[in-house]
Design a protein around this motif. Sequence first.
Motif, PDB file in Angstrom:
ATOM      1  N   ILE A   1       0.869  -1.182   0.000  1.00 55.50           N
ATOM      2  CA  ILE A   1       0.000   0.000   0.000  1.00 55.50           C
ATOM      3  C   ILE A   1       0.901   1.226   0.000  1.00 55.50           C
ATOM      4  CG2 ILE A   1      -1.865   1.215   1.177  1.00 55.50           C
ATOM      5  CD1 ILE A   1      -2.498  -1.439   2.619  1.00 55.50           C
ATOM      6  N   GLY A   2       0.866   1.983  -1.073  1.00 54.82           N
ATOM      7  CA  GLY A   2       1.778   3.114  -1.226  1.00 54.82           C
ATOM      8  C   GLY A   2       1.414   4.308  -0.362  1.00 54.82           C
ATOM      9  N   ASN A   3       2.430   5.092  -0.007  1.00 51.36           N
ATOM     10  CA  ASN A   3       2.202   6.367   0.683  1.00 51.36           C
ATOM     11  C   ASN A   3       1.358   7.286  -0.191  1.00 51.36           C
ATOM     12  OD1 ASN A   3       4.213   5.187   2.289  1.00 51.36           O
ATOM     13  ND2 ASN A   3       5.106   7.163   2.789  1.00 51.36           N
ATOM     14  N   SER A   4       0.625   8.167   0.426  1.00 51.29           N
ATOM     15  CA  SER A   4      -0.124   9.160  -0.352  1.00 51.29           C
ATOM     16  C   SER A   4       0.760  10.348  -0.722  1.00 51.29           C
ATOM     17  CB  SER A   4      -1.342   9.652   0.440  1.00 51.29           C
ATOM     18  OG  SER A   4      -0.931  10.218   1.670  1.00 51.29           O
ATOM     19  N   THR A   5       1.896  10.511  -0.005  1.00 51.91           N
ATOM     20  CA  THR A   5       2.824  11.610  -0.277  1.00 51.91           C
ATOM     21  C   THR A   5       4.267  11.101  -0.170  1.00 51.91           C
ATOM     22  OG1 THR A   5       3.249  12.367   1.999  1.00 51.91           O
ATOM     23  CG2 THR A   5       1.230  13.155   0.952  1.00 51.91           C
ATOM     24  N   ASN A   6       5.188  11.881  -0.703  1.00 51.41           N
ATOM     25  CA  ASN A   6       6.585  11.673  -0.345  1.00 51.41           C
ATOM     26  C   ASN A   6       6.925  12.633   0.800  1.00 51.41           C
ATOM     27  OD1 ASN A   6       6.873  14.151  -1.676  1.00 51.41           O
ATOM     28  ND2 ASN A   6       7.688  13.224  -3.538  1.00 51.41           N
TER      29      ASN A   6
ATOM     30  N   ASP B   1       9.554   4.670  -7.927  1.00 51.36           N
ATOM     31  CA  ASP B   1      10.777   4.648  -7.114  1.00 51.36           C
ATOM     32  C   ASP B   1      10.537   3.910  -5.792  1.00 51.36           C
ATOM     33  OD1 ASP B   1      12.325   6.166  -8.936  1.00 51.36           O
ATOM     34  OD2 ASP B   1      11.509   8.037  -8.142  1.00 51.36           O
ATOM     35  N   PHE B   2       9.404   4.183  -5.150  1.00 46.86           N
ATOM     36  CA  PHE B   2       9.057   3.487  -3.906  1.00 46.86           C
ATOM     37  C   PHE B   2       9.016   1.975  -4.147  1.00 46.86           C
ATOM     38  CE2 PHE B   2       7.898   7.595  -2.340  1.00 46.86           C
ATOM     39  CZ  PHE B   2       7.743   7.501  -0.960  1.00 46.86           C
ATOM     40  N   ILE B   3       8.329   1.574  -5.216  1.00 44.79           N
ATOM     41  CA  ILE B   3       8.193   0.151  -5.530  1.00 44.79           C
ATOM     42  C   ILE B   3       9.557  -0.480  -5.785  1.00 44.79           C
ATOM     43  CG2 ILE B   3       7.310  -1.480  -7.256  1.00 44.79           C
ATOM     44  CD1 ILE B   3       4.901   0.478  -7.582  1.00 44.79           C
TER      45      ILE B   3
ATOM     46  N   GLU C   1      11.130  -3.538  -3.603  1.00 46.27           N
ATOM     47  CA  GLU C   1      11.453  -4.807  -4.249  1.00 46.27           C
ATOM     48  C   GLU C   1      12.933  -5.152  -4.118  1.00 46.27           C
ATOM     49  OE1 GLU C   1       8.071  -5.548  -7.638  1.00 46.27           O
ATOM     50  OE2 GLU C   1       9.999  -4.704  -8.269  1.00 46.27           O
ATOM     51  N   ARG C   2      13.776  -4.157  -4.183  1.00 47.03           N
ATOM     52  CA  ARG C   2      15.215  -4.412  -4.051  1.00 47.03           C
ATOM     53  C   ARG C   2      15.532  -5.015  -2.695  1.00 47.03           C
ATOM     54  NH1 ARG C   2      19.660   0.120  -2.756  1.00 47.03           N
ATOM     55  NH2 ARG C   2      21.272  -1.336  -2.053  1.00 47.03           N
TER      56      ARG C   2
END
Length: 402
Positions: free
Chosen positions: A295-300, A312-314, A318-319
């Motif tokens: 579940i991604g952040n809504s902001t950086n 970039d987050f993903i 994954e790394r």
Amino acid sequence: MRIKILHFTKNTYNVCKYFFIVWMSKKKIVTIWGWNGQSNLLDALYQYLPKDIQISSIVSMSDDGRTTGELMRKFQEELGLHLPPPGDLRRCLFMMSGSSRRDEFQQYLETVIERDITISGLTVWDYFRLVGAWEDFREFIKQTDQFFLDFTLPLSSSIKWHKVGNILMANLYYNLDKDYNKMLDLMHLLLQVQATIIPVTTKKAYIKAILWNGEVIETQDRISNVASYTSGISDLELMEDSKHAYQHKDVFKAIKKADYIIIAPWDLFTSIISNFVIGGVQEVIKKTEAKIIYIGNSTNKWGETQWLTYLDFINKVERFLGRKIDIFISNNKKIQLSQREREKFQSHISIKGGDFLFLSEGEKRELERRKIRYIEADLLDRESLYKHDKKTIANLLEQIIS
């Protein structure tokens, strides 16, 4: 030695088979990350998901800031002991409390003591008394031998500005044979926790961030809250005194049995990736057949995730996971803010000048190419704007899981 052989009738066998199938059919969810993001999601799962879903929550243990950090330093200086940070665990424990006093437990454990009293002069009973919690804990205490009520914690500093939950957990840890597992078992019993809350490790787990320009920022508090950034974060590692931090024994068990692993929003490096650099965690995640939901952040956030896009987050997750995610959930609600509203929003410590994130068309094509299912929805909590709406998230997860 004689072994008694039990005789099973056909009816007995069928009943046992039924309950075994029901038990095996329960979906098993593992959540993993830290700080408020973890506890907020657990609150959503507790309120809105079916009760037959088994939840295990793996909690980041890299916290070293504020009163938690002060308490940890006092343990090391005066007692020669490493105190695994209790703060994130505390939130998760009361969020999953099945007690009718759940809301009261949250209030008590989050209470900040404002009286200047030496910690060593207080018992567990005194903690309850100071926050007016005695009556609410009485029912549970009647069922025990009350052995822990007289426990004291021999620290010379004041309890002032500490949260009751942190001091309680530190006291129990010290007096229950310096065994963090015994402390957590008692807290699960005390709060009637309807899940398994697991520290990712009980060893020292201090982290350091390596920036793109080679600069190194040490400790979670400085990375997340204090440091002035000259470039973005390139890598995250354990500090030298934490190199031997290895996963808690129950981390392996929970992930191995999981149907779904949920990684939820909060600080990317200090709350999420800090779990995956602990020894053994990446290895067991690589081997699991569980579906990974991110579940991604809504902001950086300026500093820790400045300039980063959703992709970039993903890529970062994954790394450090060592495998790809299966499902990505992101916000798509664009709220128009006035200049004044935007300044207030961006001044929050969780945003620090960052801005809303949205999946671009190019990112969607890339996720499709990588066979990552993406789900977009209006996720924003209307009060904070950076947190996710609990009911919406729970409904989405229920649809995915069922």
